[in-house]
Design an enzyme around this catalytic site. Structure first.
Site, PDB file in Angstrom:
ATOM      1  N   GLU A  68      54.138  36.967  35.316  1.00  0.00           N
ATOM      2  CA  GLU A  68      54.944  36.721  36.535  1.00  0.00           C
ATOM      3  C   GLU A  68      55.927  35.569  36.285  1.00  0.00           C
ATOM      4  O   GLU A  68      57.120  35.666  36.621  1.00  0.00           O
ATOM      5  CB  GLU A  68      53.972  36.398  37.679  1.00  0.00           C
ATOM      6  CG  GLU A  68      54.583  35.931  38.986  1.00  0.00           C
ATOM      7  CD  GLU A  68      53.492  35.537  40.006  1.00  0.00           C
ATOM      8  OE1 GLU A  68      52.590  36.368  40.272  1.00  0.00           O
ATOM      9  OE2 GLU A  68      53.527  34.408  40.522  1.00  0.00           O
ATOM     10  N   TYR A  69      55.449  34.498  35.670  1.00  0.00           N
ATOM     11  CA  TYR A  69      56.330  33.368  35.357  1.00  0.00           C
ATOM     12  C   TYR A  69      57.467  33.831  34.433  1.00  0.00           C
ATOM     13  O   TYR A  69      58.627  33.456  34.624  1.00  0.00           O
ATOM     14  CB  TYR A  69      55.560  32.254  34.638  1.00  0.00           C
ATOM     15  CG  TYR A  69      54.761  31.298  35.491  1.00  0.00           C
ATOM     16  CD1 TYR A  69      53.967  31.741  36.545  1.00  0.00           C
ATOM     17  CD2 TYR A  69      54.763  29.932  35.200  1.00  0.00           C
ATOM     18  CE1 TYR A  69      53.204  30.841  37.300  1.00  0.00           C
ATOM     19  CE2 TYR A  69      54.007  29.031  35.942  1.00  0.00           C
ATOM     20  CZ  TYR A  69      53.230  29.487  36.982  1.00  0.00           C
ATOM     21  OH  TYR A  69      52.473  28.599  37.702  1.00  0.00           O
TER      22      TYR A  69
ATOM     23  N   HIS B 224      46.753  21.445   0.892  1.00  0.00           N
ATOM     24  CA  HIS B 224      46.152  22.347   1.884  1.00  0.00           C
ATOM     25  C   HIS B 224      45.979  23.776   1.349  1.00  0.00           C
ATOM     26  O   HIS B 224      45.466  24.622   2.060  1.00  0.00           O
ATOM     27  CB  HIS B 224      46.990  22.344   3.160  1.00  0.00           C
ATOM     28  CG  HIS B 224      46.958  21.028   3.867  1.00  0.00           C
ATOM     29  ND1 HIS B 224      45.792  20.461   4.333  1.00  0.00           N
ATOM     30  CD2 HIS B 224      47.940  20.136   4.150  1.00  0.00           C
ATOM     31  CE1 HIS B 224      46.063  19.293   4.901  1.00  0.00           C
ATOM     32  NE2 HIS B 224      47.357  19.070   4.797  1.00  0.00           N
TER      33      HIS B 224
ATOM     34  N   LYS C 168      39.935  27.774  48.207  1.00  0.00           N
ATOM     35  CA  LYS C 168      40.769  27.175  47.179  1.00  0.00           C
ATOM     36  C   LYS C 168      39.973  27.098  45.870  1.00  0.00           C
ATOM     37  O   LYS C 168      38.823  26.641  45.879  1.00  0.00           O
ATOM     38  CB  LYS C 168      41.161  25.769  47.637  1.00  0.00           C
ATOM     39  CG  LYS C 168      42.368  25.192  46.956  1.00  0.00           C
ATOM     40  CD  LYS C 168      42.737  23.890  47.681  1.00  0.00           C
ATOM     41  CE  LYS C 168      43.831  23.115  47.029  1.00  0.00           C
ATOM     42  NZ  LYS C 168      43.967  23.015  45.629  1.00  0.00           N
ATOM     43  N   ALA C 169      40.578  27.543  44.786  1.00  0.00           N
ATOM     44  CA  ALA C 169      39.873  27.547  43.499  1.00  0.00           C
ATOM     45  C   ALA C 169      39.470  26.129  43.115  1.00  0.00           C
ATOM     46  O   ALA C 169      40.188  25.170  43.384  1.00  0.00           O
ATOM     47  CB  ALA C 169      40.781  28.146  42.422  1.00  0.00           C
TER      48      ALA C 169
ATOM     49  N   SER D  19      45.950  40.090  43.512  1.00  0.00           N
ATOM     50  CA  SER D  19      47.374  39.751  43.525  1.00  0.00           C
ATOM     51  C   SER D  19      48.091  40.493  44.625  1.00  0.00           C
ATOM     52  O   SER D  19      47.737  41.613  44.979  1.00  0.00           O
ATOM     53  CB  SER D  19      48.022  40.102  42.194  1.00  0.00           C
ATOM     54  OG  SER D  19      49.413  39.811  42.275  1.00  0.00           O
TER      55      SER D  19
ATOM     56  N   ASN E 126      33.720  30.971  58.417  1.00  0.00           N
ATOM     57  CA  ASN E 126      34.630  29.928  57.948  1.00  0.00           C
ATOM     58  C   ASN E 126      33.992  28.571  58.229  1.00  0.00           C
ATOM     59  O   ASN E 126      33.177  28.449  59.129  1.00  0.00           O
ATOM     60  CB  ASN E 126      35.972  30.051  58.688  1.00  0.00           C
ATOM     61  CG  ASN E 126      37.025  29.162  58.063  1.00  0.00           C
ATOM     62  OD1 ASN E 126      37.439  29.390  56.934  1.00  0.00           O
ATOM     63  ND2 ASN E 126      37.436  28.125  58.776  1.00  0.00           N
TER      64      ASN E 126
ATOM     65  N   HIS F 126      48.350  38.017  34.217  1.00  0.00           N
ATOM     66  CA  HIS F 126      49.291  38.584  35.202  1.00  0.00           C
ATOM     67  C   HIS F 126      50.229  37.483  35.699  1.00  0.00           C
ATOM     68  O   HIS F 126      51.443  37.664  35.768  1.00  0.00           O
ATOM     69  CB  HIS F 126      48.511  39.204  36.372  1.00  0.00           C
ATOM     70  CG  HIS F 126      49.335  39.454  37.602  1.00  0.00           C
ATOM     71  ND1 HIS F 126      49.727  38.440  38.455  1.00  0.00           N
ATOM     72  CD2 HIS F 126      49.888  40.591  38.105  1.00  0.00           C
ATOM     73  CE1 HIS F 126      50.466  38.941  39.429  1.00  0.00           C
ATOM     74  NE2 HIS F 126      50.574  40.250  39.235  1.00  0.00           N
ATOM     75  N   ASN F 127      49.661  36.343  36.058  1.00  0.00           N
ATOM     76  CA  ASN F 127      50.499  35.261  36.579  1.00  0.00           C
ATOM     77  C   ASN F 127      51.422  34.698  35.505  1.00  0.00           C
ATOM     78  O   ASN F 127      52.563  34.352  35.795  1.00  0.00           O
ATOM     79  CB  ASN F 127      49.628  34.151  37.160  1.00  0.00           C
ATOM     80  CG  ASN F 127      49.129  34.487  38.554  1.00  0.00           C
ATOM     81  OD1 ASN F 127      48.959  35.648  38.881  1.00  0.00           O
ATOM     82  ND2 ASN F 127      48.886  33.483  39.365  1.00  0.00           N
TER      83      ASN F 127
ATOM     84  N   LYS G  88      43.881  38.326  35.591  1.00  0.00           N
ATOM     85  CA  LYS G  88      44.739  37.815  36.672  1.00  0.00           C
ATOM     86  C   LYS G  88      45.575  36.634  36.182  1.00  0.00           C
ATOM     87  O   LYS G  88      46.749  36.487  36.537  1.00  0.00           O
ATOM     88  CB  LYS G  88      43.893  37.398  37.886  1.00  0.00           C
ATOM     89  CG  LYS G  88      44.696  36.726  39.006  1.00  0.00           C
ATOM     90  CD  LYS G  88      45.755  37.667  39.539  1.00  0.00           C
ATOM     91  CE  LYS G  88      46.631  37.211  40.663  1.00  0.00           C
ATOM     92  NZ  LYS G  88      46.908  35.881  40.991  1.00  0.00           N
TER      93      LYS G  88
END
Ligand code: 6PG
Length: 480
Positions: free
Chosen positions: A189-190, A456, A75-76, A128, A32, A185-186, A182
């Site tokens: 989750e929301y 268009h 931390k990302a 997770s 660390n 996944h989040n 992931k």
């Protein structure tokens, strides 16, 4: 050099992952930025297994068996790049760097490219399950090369959650695939959390029920199709009483939902890919609305409700019917949110050449992660029936499951609208359902409008080609 795996970054997630490796019999190098954390880990958890603490990054790397396996748990963002920069001169060809933080997948693609150019493996890995999952068994979503998975995979599988003996960890795909999955996944989750919150609000307003009573309803729901970690903790949270005031805990929490960004990334990516992940988007925007304080104050002061009376009888049967309607609407909306999320995975997989097995993703989400649920078995089975299923909702099981609740779903969304209960995720999921099943959509009119004001062009239903009508002249049609 005797450690089989190393962890650098010993905040709570890194610390618990290191302990999990050690508890599974691996010799774990630990490091660390400040040595005090490394020391306290070894002091407090040293008896759980074999740790090799190092004060410097050089000693940490030197303590690892080759090919070295280094898990970064910081931390990302910039911190991850800083650790990689420090590690790079110390590593040798074939070593494996695992980023287990919540990195944004484009960063993972960039880092993988840079490290593979130096002969290193970079494994962007979704993890997770929060603190407890990291210690007792998370769901793990590793990307990177298949070659790296051969030596790393067994270690990750060993520490992952198990469901019916199957590890909640599998190889996801190249470079950013693990972190992408992931992220979705989040996002799911929301959506799941928002749907549960809407169900709670409907029960609260429709029945005038207390938090504890609603908690009991969720506890009952947890023994059926909805069985999941999020339903279980909802039952628990709703029955919790605030020690200071004696009122229901949920009633004293400020109603402004925060976010760290993974839901937002999911929505941004959905827009980039053109995949309608409306459930996730509504859930993310609902958090944004909750935090829009000046707008909420102005809206609360100025906007009339013009609501109708609830049409729920006071007798037990009527109340029970309403509860069952809300349960069915929640299940159907949840199926839509997952169906959309899996569509997004399919689209990104095609775009990036990741070849992600969606059934396997549902399988590794059955345990360890925040969205773990009984229902994920059904998703795996659906992709086993058809690996290229274009729409999860159109799998026979889900078509029937949602079809059984369809009338209830419509009643709930209508009642919410008539009574002024905001249900963006319930309502948009039903709108998606009706949109995706429609034979013909009003998109035809939009194409006509686009051609009218901007030339268009449009295609016709009756023959091939692209056309433009001379709207401001004689309205003849030309092939474009
Ligand atoms: C997990 C969670 C975790 C996430 C938190 C908070 O899978 O363990 O998804 O990774 O960071 O749930 O997310 P928000 O702060 O964005 O709500």
């Amino acid at each position: 050099a005797r450690a089989q795996i190393g962890v650098t970054g010993l905040a709570v997630m890194g610390r618990n992952l290191a302990r999990n490796f050690a508890r599974h019999g691996y010799t774990v190098a630990v490091h660390n930025r400040s040595y005090a954390k490394t020391q306290s880990l070894v002091e407090e958890a040293g008896h759980e297994g074999d740790f090799v603490p190092s004060e410097s990054m050089a000693d940490f790397v030197a303590s690892l068996e080759r090919p070295r396996k280094v898990v970064i748990m910081v931390k990302a963002g910039a911190a991850t790049d800083a650790v990689i920069d420090e590690l790079l001169p110390l590593l040798e060809e074939g070593d494996i760097v695992v980023d287990a933080g919540n990195a944004h997948f484009p960063d993972t693609i960039r880092r993988e490219e840079a490290l593979s150019a130096r002969g290193l493996h970079f494994v962007g890995t979704g993890v997770s399950g929060g603190e407890e999952g990291a210690l007792l068994g998370p769901s793990i979503m590793p990307g990177g090369t298949r070659e790296s998975y051969e030596s790393l995979g067994p270690i990750l599988e060993a520490i992952s959650a198990k469901v019916d003996g199957t590890p909640c960890c599998t190889y996801v795909g190249p470079n950013g695939a693990g972190h992408f999955v992931k992220m979705v996944h989040n996002g799911i989750e929301y959506a799941d959390m928002q749907l549960i919150a809407e169900a709670y609000d409907l029960l609260k307003q429709g029945l005038g029920a207390s938090a504890a009573e609603i908690g009991q309803i969720f506890a009952e729901w947890n023994s059926g199709d909805l069985e999941s970690f999020l339903i279980e903790i909802t039952a628990d949270v709703l029955q919790h009483v605030d020690a200071e005031t004696g009122s229901a805990f949920v009633d004293i929490v400020l109603d402004q939902a925060e976010q760290k960004g993974t839901g937002r990334w999911t929505v941004q990516n959905g827009l980039d890919l053109g995949v309608p992940i409306t459930g996730i988007a509504e859930a993310t925007f609902a958090r944004a609305l909750s935090g829009s304080v000046p707008q909420r104050e102005a809206g609360h002061a100025a906007l009339p409700a013009h609501t109708q009376e609830w049409e729920i009888g006071a007798d037990d049967d009527s109340r029970a019917r309403f509860v069952e309607d809300v349960r069915l609407a929640l299940y159907a909306s949840k199926v839509v949110a997952y169906s959309q999320g899996f569509d997004q995975i399919a689209a990104a997989s095609a775009e990036n050449g990741w070849d992600i097995d969606r059934g396997a993703m549902a399988r590794i989400w059955r345990g360890g992660c925040i969205i773990r649920a009984r229902f994920l078995n059904r998703i795996t089975e659906a992709y086993e029936r058809d690996a290229n299923l274009p729409l999860l909702l159109a799998d026979e099981y889900f078509t029937n499951a949602v079809g059984n609740g369809l009338a209830a779903w419509r009643r709930v969304v209508a009642a919410a609208a008539q009574n002024g209960v905001p249900t963006p995720a319930f309502s948009s999921s039903l709108a998606y359902y009706d949109g995706v099943r429609a034979e013909r959509l009003p998109a035809a009119l939009i194409q006509a409008q686009r051609d009218f004001f901007g030339a268009h062009t449009y295609r016709r239903t009756d023959r091939e080609g692209t056309f433009h009508t001379q709207w401001s002249a004689d309205r003849t049609e030309q092939e474009a």
